[in-house]
Each structure stands twice: as structure tokens, then as C-alpha cells.
Design an enzyme around this catalytic site. Structure first.
Site, PDB file in Angstrom:
ATOM      1  N   ILE A 174       1.448   3.427   6.760  1.00 16.01           N
ATOM      2  CA  ILE A 174       0.658   4.264   7.670  1.00 16.01           C
ATOM      3  C   ILE A 174       0.341   3.485   8.941  1.00 16.01           C
ATOM      4  O   ILE A 174       0.095   4.067   9.975  1.00 16.01           O
ATOM      5  CB  ILE A 174      -0.654   4.780   7.022  1.00 16.01           C
ATOM      6  N   ASP A 175       0.357   2.145   8.858  1.00 12.56           N
ATOM      7  CA  ASP A 175      -0.087   1.315   9.993  1.00 12.56           C
ATOM      8  C   ASP A 175       0.897   1.312  11.171  1.00 12.56           C
ATOM      9  O   ASP A 175       0.512   0.961  12.286  1.00 12.56           O
ATOM     10  CB  ASP A 175      -0.309  -0.139   9.540  1.00 12.56           C
TER      11      ASP A 175
ATOM     12  N   ARG B 176     -24.078   8.580  13.683  1.00 12.73           N
ATOM     13  CA  ARG B 176     -23.585   8.635  12.308  1.00 12.73           C
ATOM     14  C   ARG B 176     -22.197   8.003  12.263  1.00 12.73           C
ATOM     15  O   ARG B 176     -21.485   7.993  13.261  1.00 12.73           O
ATOM     16  CB  ARG B 176     -23.467  10.083  11.825  1.00 12.73           C
TER      17      ARG B 176
ATOM     18  N   MET C  45      -8.076   3.343   9.609  1.00 14.14           N
ATOM     19  CA  MET C  45      -7.269   2.220   9.078  1.00 14.14           C
ATOM     20  C   MET C  45      -6.206   1.759  10.067  1.00 14.14           C
ATOM     21  O   MET C  45      -6.053   2.346  11.138  1.00 14.14           O
ATOM     22  CB  MET C  45      -6.594   2.638   7.785  1.00 14.14           C
TER      23      MET C  45
ATOM     24  N   GLN D 121      -6.604   8.736   4.407  1.00 16.24           N
ATOM     25  CA  GLN D 121      -5.483   8.683   5.359  1.00 16.24           C
ATOM     26  C   GLN D 121      -4.150   8.358   4.673  1.00 16.24           C
ATOM     27  O   GLN D 121      -3.090   8.545   5.242  1.00 16.24           O
ATOM     28  CB  GLN D 121      -5.736   7.600   6.422  1.00 16.24           C
TER      29      GLN D 121
ATOM     30  N   GLY E   2       0.844  -1.206   0.000  1.00 14.40           N
ATOM     31  CA  GLY E   2       0.000   0.000   0.000  1.00 14.40           C
ATOM     32  C   GLY E   2       0.870   1.243   0.000  1.00 14.40           C
ATOM     33  O   GLY E   2       1.873   1.293   0.697  1.00 14.40           O
TER      34      GLY E   2
ATOM     35  N   HIS F 140      -9.051   5.647   2.474  1.00 18.17           N
ATOM     36  CA  HIS F 140      -7.768   5.948   1.816  1.00 18.17           C
ATOM     37  C   HIS F 140      -7.366   7.419   1.877  1.00 18.17           C
ATOM     38  O   HIS F 140      -6.241   7.750   1.499  1.00 18.17           O
ATOM     39  CB  HIS F 140      -7.806   5.449   0.371  1.00 18.17           C
TER      40      HIS F 140
HETATM   41  O1  F6P Z   1      -1.490  -1.220   5.034  1.00 18.14           O
HETATM   42  C1  F6P Z   1      -2.034   0.006   4.714  1.00 18.14           C
HETATM   43  C2  F6P Z   1      -3.526  -0.093   4.569  1.00 18.14           C
HETATM   44  O2  F6P Z   1      -4.031   1.192   4.262  1.00 18.14           O
HETATM   45  C3  F6P Z   1      -4.264  -0.672   5.760  1.00 18.14           C
HETATM   46  O3  F6P Z   1      -4.418   0.241   6.812  1.00 18.14           O
HETATM   47  C4  F6P Z   1      -5.552  -1.116   5.114  1.00 18.14           C
HETATM   48  O4  F6P Z   1      -6.163  -2.174   5.828  1.00 18.14           O
HETATM   49  C5  F6P Z   1      -5.097  -1.589   3.752  1.00 18.14           C
HETATM   50  O5  F6P Z   1      -3.866  -0.957   3.491  1.00 18.14           O
HETATM   51  C6  F6P Z   1      -6.067  -1.269   2.644  1.00 18.14           C
HETATM   52  O6  F6P Z   1      -5.625  -1.887   1.504  1.00 18.14           O
HETATM   53  P1  F6P Z   1      -6.028  -1.477   0.013  1.00 18.14           P
HETATM   54  O7  F6P Z   1      -5.187  -0.310  -0.377  1.00 18.14           O
HETATM   55  O8  F6P Z   1      -5.708  -2.684  -0.777  1.00 18.14           O
HETATM   56  O9  F6P Z   1      -7.481  -1.112   0.018  1.00 18.14           O
END
Ligand code: F6P
Length: 344
Positions: free
Chosen positions: A128-129, A268, A171, A276, A13, A274
Site C-alpha cells: 500500500i505504501d 479530533r 499509513m 487501509q 504486510g 489497517h
Molecule cells: O508496509 C505496509 C504497512 O501497512 C505500513 O504502512 C505500516 O507502517 C506497516 O505496514 C504496519 O505494519 P504492521 O502490519 O506490522 O502493523
């Protein structure tokens, strides 16, 4: 014999900071008279011989840009038959003497295996994780936290006006780092993370207590990988990617419905998704990515292969790649205990 030609790729990612890292690698390499070849789209480009020469000109102006000028993919060369052979052939065909791999757990996991097979690789941690072991931080994380914090701030004012519960899904995959940091920074009333399974009733009790105490709005931060006690993970899609990951997401929607049903308070949900991962990197991420990139070239020059650059305290050091990808770095419970002081 000194190294004259190296490759660089970005895999997995994308995240803010990849371009500053690529720029730093090319600029430092140029000072050392090393040519850099950019491999397109992660391991896919090495399998398909899709590459370009990275001149100083090619990396000019990319410092503030999100994403990666090289492109990325979640291709796993250990998954498809014949890919490894093709990858190694390209490595020779491009006359590469070493490869700098910028990636997270999956991409660096491949780099670690290739290193054991004799390929000269150096890893640079991004995601980002922030879930990679052996480094205090990965770049991309700080930017994501800032984006999520700003979103929580914005949700606060509208939550207060409408006396609503606002659920915000963040995320982070199987680790709750972004949720915990952004939740603390944004003053969330509860933060739900994968590390600690929760029950909807506990969250309802806390919200009701807030109401009794005169606070008629609440901000609930939920990490996409947060799990309900005695319940499977909520998923968007059960299909697995080339590294065996399912697509997380949906817990926010589920929780929001349940909270409204059980408390009777209007609720809500906002799924940050994404957003983020996109856009310009924070100053912290630009600096970290730059330091990582420069250090990676230094490791190549020193012949220290099979290593990953890492932030330890204030220093950039090197650690064995295999240690970094062995286990996931989950949220530090000392930090989560601090977050808990502000729940309710
Ligand atoms: O590993 C980064 C990340 O944004 C995670 O936080 C999220 O679960 C995953 O990638 C989302 O993946 P994709 O870009 O395939 O939707």
C-alpha cells in the site's frame, strides 16, 4: 528445458491485490502446463516446508478478496541461523524450479539476495505504501488511497458541522504517497509527509489564517512517518521487527493535542490504520496485480530470473530486482508542489 513446477509466496504486510496476483499466476501457469505450489506465510513457509498445491479450483473466487489465501509473515531468513539452509532444502524437497516472490521492499530484498546466491526467483511488487523503486505503482496503493479519500470526505462533513480541526493519520511508513494522493483527492488543508519535516507552529498559522478567512474547520492529513523539525519520530513501539523496522504511529494523536492547545480550537484525531490494508481491491489494483502475475510467469518461462515485474507508463516491463530494492521511492516533489497550492 522447459519449467514444469514453480512456487509462489506472499511476504510482508498484506495488501489488496495479493489474491488477484496469485490467481493470475496459477491461471497463466496452467495454460503453460506449469504446476504451482503455494508457500504458506512468506519465507516462513519455505523455512518450515509449509506448502500446498495450487489447483485452478484453489484460486477460484479469490479475485475480489482482500488479504492473501497463502498467509504472510515478516520472517527474514537472513536473520535466524540455519534458516537459509532450511529454505534451500525445502526448495529442493518441493521440486521447485523457480519461485515467484510477491512482496515489498523487505521480502523482495531477500529475493534479490537469494537470486545472487543462485536461486531462480522473479519478484512481483506489492505494498500500500507505493515506496518501491523502479515501478510507477505497486498494487495495494490505489485501494488504500481510495479508502483514505473516502475517510477524508466523511471527516469533512463532521468537521464542518462542529467547526473542528480533524487530524487524520495515514499509513505509508517512511514515504508519504498515500497521504499525498488521498490528501489531494480529499481536499486536505495541509498534508504532512515524512519527506518534509514540519513544525506545529506552521500548521497553527495556517489554521488561524483559514479561520480569519471565514473557514472555521480544517482537515489535516498526517502521514504516520511525518517528522517534526528537530524531534525524533513519534513511535508506537521502539522494538524492531526482523527487518529492523519500528512500529510507526502516534504522530496524529500528538499533533491533535498540540493543535488544540496552541490554537484553542476543538480538535479530533482519526487513525485509519489497517483499514487501509484490508478488504476488497479496487478495479485498478485487480488489473495491475493480474498483469503483474501473468508477466511474472512469462519471465519464468523466458528464464529471466533476478528480475521484478514493473509498471512503466502503461507497460508491464522487467527490471533488475536489486535496483528495485536499493533505495526507497519517496514522494515526487512535483506532485507535492501541486498539493501545496491547495493548502490553507
Ligand atoms: O508496509 C505496509 C504497512 O501497512 C505500513 O504502512 C505500516 O507502517 C506497516 O505496514 C504496519 O505494519 P504492521 O502490519 O506490522 O502493523
Amino acid at each position: 528445458m522447459s519449467i514444469k513446477r514453480i512456487g509462489v509466496l506472499t511476504g510482508g504486510g498484506d495488501c489488496p491485490g495479493l489474491n488477484p496476483a496469485i490467481r493470475a499466476i496459477v491461471r497463466k501457469a496452467d495454460r503453460e502446463n506449469i504446476a504451482v505450489v503455494g508457500i504458506k506465510n512468506g519465507w516462513k513457509g519455505l523455512i518450515e516446508e509449509d506448502a500446498l498445491e495450487l489447483s485452478l479450483r484453489a484460486v477460484s473466487g479469490i479475485l475480489p478478496k482482500g488479504g492473501t489465501i497463502l498467509g504472510t509473515s515478516r520472517t527474514n531468513p537472513y536473520k535466524e541461523r540455519g534458516s537459509l539452509e532450511k529454505l534451500k532444502k525445502t526448495f529442493s524437497a518441493l521440486n521447485l524450479e523457480a519461485l515467484i516472490v510477491i512482496g515489498g521492499e523487505d521480502t523482495l530484498g531477500v529475493a534479490s539476495k537469494l537470486s545472487k546466491e543462485g536461486l531462480k526467483v522473479v519478484g512481483v511488487p506489492k505494498t500500500i505504501d507505493n515506496d518501491l523503486s523502479c515501478t510507477d505503482f505497486t498494487f495495494g496503493f490505489d485501494t488504500a488511497v481510495n479508502i483514505a479519500t473516502e475517510a477524508i470526505d466523511r471527516l469533512h462533513t463532521t468537521a464542518e458541522s462542529h467547526h473542528r480541526i480533524m487530524v487524520v493519520e495515514i499509513m505509508g511508513r517512511y514515504a508519504g504517497w498515500i497521504a499525498t494522493y488521498a490528501g489531494i483527492a480529499g481536499g486536505a488543508d495541509i498534508i504532512l509527509i515524512p519527506e518534509i519535516p514540519f513544525s506545529v507552529d506552521e500548521v497553527c498559522d495556517l489554521i488561524k489564517k483559514r479561520h480569519t478567512g471565514g473557514k472555521d474547520f480544517s482537515i489535516i492529513v498526517v502521514a504516520e512517518g511525518a517528522k517534526l523539525k528537530e524531534h525524533d519520530l513519534v513511535l508506537q513501539n521502539k522494538e524492531k521487527d526482523a527487518f529492523g523496522h519500528v512500529l510507526l504511529g502516534g504522530i496524529g494523536q500528538f499533533l491533535s493535542k498540540e493543535l488544540e492547545r496552541k490554537t484553542g480550537y476543538e480538535t479530533r484525531v482519526t487513525v485509519l490504520g489497517h483499514v487501509q490494508r484490508g478488504g476488497t481491491p479496487s478495479a485498478f489494483d485487480r488489473v495491475l496485480a493480474t498483469r503483474f502475475g501473468v508477466k511474472a510467469v512469462e519471465l519464468v518461462i523466458a528464464g529471466k530470473f533476478g528480475k521484478m515485474v514493473s509498471l512503466k507508463g502503461n507497460d508491464i516491463v522487467d527490471v533488475p530486482l536489486e535496483d528495485a530494492v536499493g533505495t526507497l521511492k519517496t514522494v515526487d516533489m512535483k506532485l507535492y508542489d501541486i498539493a501545496k497550492i491547495f493548502f490553507g
